[in-house]
Design a protein around this motif. Structure first.
Motif, PDB file in Angstrom:
ATOM      1  N   PRO A  65      -7.411 -66.664 -25.842  1.00  0.00           N
ATOM      2  CA  PRO A  65      -8.338 -67.757 -26.151  1.00  0.00           C
ATOM      3  C   PRO A  65      -9.575 -67.256 -26.881  1.00  0.00           C
ATOM      4  O   PRO A  65     -10.038 -66.135 -26.667  1.00  0.00           O
ATOM      5  N   VAL A  66     -10.082 -68.105 -27.737  1.00  0.00           N
ATOM      6  CA  VAL A  66     -11.269 -67.775 -28.523  1.00  0.00           C
ATOM      7  C   VAL A  66     -12.481 -68.430 -27.871  1.00  0.00           C
ATOM      8  O   VAL A  66     -12.435 -69.583 -27.464  1.00  0.00           O
ATOM      9  N   GLY A  67     -13.554 -67.685 -27.767  1.00  0.00           N
ATOM     10  CA  GLY A  67     -14.773 -68.232 -27.193  1.00  0.00           C
ATOM     11  C   GLY A  67     -15.061 -67.652 -25.828  1.00  0.00           C
ATOM     12  O   GLY A  67     -14.180 -67.077 -25.175  1.00  0.00           O
ATOM     13  N   PRO A  68     -16.282 -67.805 -25.368  1.00  0.00           N
ATOM     14  CA  PRO A  68     -16.662 -67.265 -24.060  1.00  0.00           C
ATOM     15  C   PRO A  68     -16.030 -68.068 -22.931  1.00  0.00           C
ATOM     16  O   PRO A  68     -15.679 -69.237 -23.104  1.00  0.00           O
ATOM     17  N   PRO A  69     -15.874 -67.457 -21.758  1.00  0.00           N
ATOM     18  CA  PRO A  69     -15.321 -68.198 -20.616  1.00  0.00           C
ATOM     19  C   PRO A  69     -16.268 -69.303 -20.164  1.00  0.00           C
ATOM     20  O   PRO A  69     -17.480 -69.246 -20.380  1.00  0.00           O
ATOM     21  N   ALA A  70     -15.704 -70.315 -19.533  1.00  0.00           N
ATOM     22  CA  ALA A  70     -16.502 -71.455 -19.078  1.00  0.00           C
ATOM     23  C   ALA A  70     -17.419 -71.035 -17.936  1.00  0.00           C
ATOM     24  O   ALA A  70     -17.088 -70.150 -17.137  1.00  0.00           O
ATOM     25  N   SER A  71     -18.561 -71.699 -17.858  1.00  0.00           N
ATOM     26  CA  SER A  71     -19.536 -71.393 -16.807  1.00  0.00           C
ATOM     27  C   SER A  71     -19.859 -72.605 -15.944  1.00  0.00           C
ATOM     28  O   SER A  71     -20.292 -72.456 -14.804  1.00  0.00           O
ATOM     29  N   THR A  72     -19.654 -73.813 -16.454  1.00  0.00           N
ATOM     30  CA  THR A  72     -19.932 -75.020 -15.674  1.00  0.00           C
ATOM     31  C   THR A  72     -18.728 -75.364 -14.800  1.00  0.00           C
ATOM     32  O   THR A  72     -17.592 -74.973 -15.108  1.00  0.00           O
ATOM     33  N   PRO A  73     -18.935 -76.094 -13.700  1.00  0.00           N
ATOM     34  CA  PRO A  73     -17.791 -76.475 -12.844  1.00  0.00           C
ATOM     35  C   PRO A  73     -16.716 -77.250 -13.593  1.00  0.00           C
ATOM     36  O   PRO A  73     -15.519 -77.015 -13.395  1.00  0.00           O
ATOM     37  N   LEU A  74     -17.144 -78.178 -14.466  1.00  0.00           N
ATOM     38  CA  LEU A  74     -16.161 -78.936 -15.230  1.00  0.00           C
ATOM     39  C   LEU A  74     -15.396 -78.030 -16.184  1.00  0.00           C
ATOM     40  O   LEU A  74     -14.164 -78.129 -16.307  1.00  0.00           O
ATOM     41  N   GLY A  75     -16.107 -77.140 -16.846  1.00  0.00           N
ATOM     42  CA  GLY A  75     -15.443 -76.224 -17.771  1.00  0.00           C
ATOM     43  C   GLY A  75     -14.483 -75.291 -17.060  1.00  0.00           C
ATOM     44  O   GLY A  75     -13.392 -74.999 -17.568  1.00  0.00           O
ATOM     45  N   ILE A  76     -14.867 -74.820 -15.883  1.00  0.00           N
ATOM     46  CA  ILE A  76     -13.985 -73.939 -15.109  1.00  0.00           C
ATOM     47  C   ILE A  76     -12.723 -74.685 -14.685  1.00  0.00           C
ATOM     48  O   ILE A  76     -11.609 -74.144 -14.740  1.00  0.00           O
ATOM     49  N   THR A  77     -12.886 -75.954 -14.285  1.00  0.00           N
ATOM     50  CA  THR A  77     -11.723 -76.754 -13.889  1.00  0.00           C
ATOM     51  C   THR A  77     -10.790 -76.988 -15.070  1.00  0.00           C
ATOM     52  O   THR A  77      -9.562 -76.854 -14.947  1.00  0.00           O
ATOM     53  N   VAL A  78     -11.366 -77.343 -16.207  1.00  0.00           N
ATOM     54  CA  VAL A  78     -10.548 -77.570 -17.404  1.00  0.00           C
ATOM     55  C   VAL A  78      -9.830 -76.287 -17.805  1.00  0.00           C
ATOM     56  O   VAL A  78      -8.647 -76.304 -18.181  1.00  0.00           O
ATOM     57  N   GLU A  79     -10.520 -75.177 -17.715  1.00  0.00           N
ATOM     58  CA  GLU A  79      -9.917 -73.889 -18.060  1.00  0.00           C
ATOM     59  C   GLU A  79      -8.736 -73.573 -17.148  1.00  0.00           C
ATOM     60  O   GLU A  79      -7.685 -73.104 -17.609  1.00  0.00           O
ATOM     61  N   ALA A  80      -8.884 -73.852 -15.853  1.00  0.00           N
ATOM     62  CA  ALA A  80      -7.788 -73.606 -14.915  1.00  0.00           C
ATOM     63  C   ALA A  80      -6.604 -74.526 -15.194  1.00  0.00           C
ATOM     64  O   ALA A  80      -5.442 -74.102 -15.119  1.00  0.00           O
ATOM     65  N   VAL A  81      -6.885 -75.783 -15.535  1.00  0.00           N
ATOM     66  CA  VAL A  81      -5.800 -76.720 -15.842  1.00  0.00           C
ATOM     67  C   VAL A  81      -5.054 -76.283 -17.098  1.00  0.00           C
ATOM     68  O   VAL A  81      -3.815 -76.350 -17.165  1.00  0.00           O
ATOM     69  N   VAL A  82      -5.791 -75.824 -18.100  1.00  0.00           N
ATOM     70  CA  VAL A  82      -5.155 -75.360 -19.338  1.00  0.00           C
ATOM     71  C   VAL A  82      -4.246 -74.165 -19.055  1.00  0.00           C
ATOM     72  O   VAL A  82      -3.110 -74.089 -19.552  1.00  0.00           O
ATOM     73  N   VAL A  83      -4.720 -73.239 -18.248  1.00  0.00           N
ATOM     74  CA  VAL A  83      -3.901 -72.072 -17.907  1.00  0.00           C
ATOM     75  C   VAL A  83      -2.689 -72.491 -17.077  1.00  0.00           C
ATOM     76  O   VAL A  83      -1.583 -71.960 -17.253  1.00  0.00           O
ATOM     77  N   LEU A  84      -2.877 -73.454 -16.179  1.00  0.00           N
ATOM     78  CA  LEU A  84      -1.750 -73.948 -15.386  1.00  0.00           C
ATOM     79  C   LEU A  84      -0.667 -74.542 -16.282  1.00  0.00           C
ATOM     80  O   LEU A  84       0.530 -74.260 -16.106  1.00  0.00           O
ATOM     81  N   VAL A  85      -1.068 -75.344 -17.246  1.00  0.00           N
ATOM     82  CA  VAL A  85      -0.097 -75.934 -18.178  1.00  0.00           C
ATOM     83  C   VAL A  85       0.575 -74.847 -19.003  1.00  0.00           C
ATOM     84  O   VAL A  85       1.791 -74.887 -19.256  1.00  0.00           O
ATOM     85  N   ARG A  86      -0.192 -73.856 -19.405  1.00  0.00           N
ATOM     86  CA  ARG A  86       0.383 -72.759 -20.187  1.00  0.00           C
ATOM     87  C   ARG A  86       1.398 -71.973 -19.366  1.00  0.00           C
ATOM     88  O   ARG A  86       2.455 -71.578 -19.873  1.00  0.00           O
ATOM     89  N   LEU A  87       1.100 -71.752 -18.103  1.00  0.00           N
ATOM     90  CA  LEU A  87       2.046 -71.044 -17.237  1.00  0.00           C
ATOM     91  C   LEU A  87       3.318 -71.864 -17.022  1.00  0.00           C
ATOM     92  O   LEU A  87       4.423 -71.309 -16.983  1.00  0.00           O
ATOM     93  N   LEU A  88       3.159 -73.166 -16.859  1.00  0.00           N
ATOM     94  CA  LEU A  88       4.332 -74.026 -16.730  1.00  0.00           C
ATOM     95  C   LEU A  88       5.203 -73.950 -17.982  1.00  0.00           C
ATOM     96  O   LEU A  88       6.432 -73.840 -17.895  1.00  0.00           O
ATOM     97  N   PHE A  89       4.563 -74.012 -19.129  1.00  0.00           N
ATOM     98  CA  PHE A  89       5.302 -73.926 -20.385  1.00  0.00           C
ATOM     99  C   PHE A  89       5.955 -72.557 -20.534  1.00  0.00           C
ATOM    100  O   PHE A  89       7.106 -72.445 -20.970  1.00  0.00           O
TER     101      PHE A  89
END
Length: 268
Positions: A65-89
């Motif tokens: 991924p490009v860009g710094p890691p998320a720091s806000t709670p919403l950003g961290i949640t979205v980041e985890a969901v994106v990784v979850l979908v990527r792992l499923l795929f």
């Protein structure tokens, strides 16, 4: 497209062409042995694990991924969901589920074909997790959150093993998640759903036979249907859900232990 991908596509095209030709030229024989072609198609659709290498190439091409890691709670949640979908795929589990519904088979053949499909793919889970889009440090934190969330979800494990062990490495966490998705979504859940659905219809079939004065059907599949029907309290949804949850929790607990690449030190 690599030579491996071309070979996989050519083999699938050849099997499909042979299946169509057999159906057109010998319909009677095809009707008699069609289950074998469905078993072969379901087993070979992912190339006996070759598709995992194709998935690894696609994940490498995507890059980290490009860009710094998320720091806000919403950003961290979205980041985890994106990784979850990527792992499923990456696990190919949705495709395994699709193949189970596409080529419908009797319970015995279905469980066998699905076990071959998943078994030949799950052994490449660690290879898939070595892709650049899953192994970079920027993704490790999100993988760890998904891993811990799975531990919380697997709360119905009768004798949890992971509770007494330290956290595994990020690569082991990714491998456990990918392998679990393959086993749970690709094998356990579809086979369980088929057993529960067919057990309900089988009970109706047995009642019709008794009403017609015929003896009930017997055999291995009949015994499985009867056992599942009794274990779920005659198909009760809540009981079936709890049993499936316990089974999946146990599967996750054992996988999270077995995929560890480093041995666990024995307690003094």
């Amino acid at each position: 497209m690599s030579q491996r991908d071309r070979a996989l596509l050519c083999s699938l095209a050849a099997v499909s062409a042979g299946n169509i030709a057999w159906r057109r030229l010998a319909p009677a024989r095809f009707a008699k042995w069609s289950c074998l072609t469905s078993v072969a198609m379901r087993c070979l659709t992912l190339g006996l694990g070759v598709a995992a290498y194709t998935m690894r190439a696609q994940l490498d091409e995507a890059g980290p991924p490009v860009g710094p890691p998320a720091s806000t709670p919403l950003g961290i949640t979205v980041e985890a969901v994106v990784v979850l979908v990527r792992l499923l795929f990456a696990s190919l589990a949705p495709f395994m589920l699709l193949f189970h519904t596409t080529w419908h088979l009797r319970l015995g053949w279905s469980a066998l074909a699905q076990a071959v499909l998943v078994g030949t793919t799950v052994r490449h889970a660690r290879h898939v997790c070595g892709a650049s889009s899953l192994s970079c440090p920027a993704v490790h934190a999100a993988v760890r959150r998904v891993y811990r969330g799975m531990q919380v979800a697997a709360c119905l494990t009768p004798l949890p093993v992971w509770a007494a062990l330290p956290d595994p490495s990020p690569e082991d966490q990714c491998t456990a998640l990918v392998a679990f998705f393959q086993l749970a979504i690709g094998l356990l859940l579809p086979v369980l759903w088929q057993v529960l659905t067919e057990a309900r219809f089988f009970q109706l079939h047995q009642r019709e036979r008794r009403a017609a004065g015929l003896s009930p059907e017997r055999g291995p599949e009949a015994a499985v249907y009867h056992f599942v029907w009794q274990a779920t309290m005659e198909g009760m949804g809540l009981q079936a859900t709890m049993l499936a949850w316990i089974l999946l929790s146990t599967c996750w607990d054992q996988l999270s232990f077995l995929v560890r690449s480093t041995p666990v030190a024995a307690a003094p």
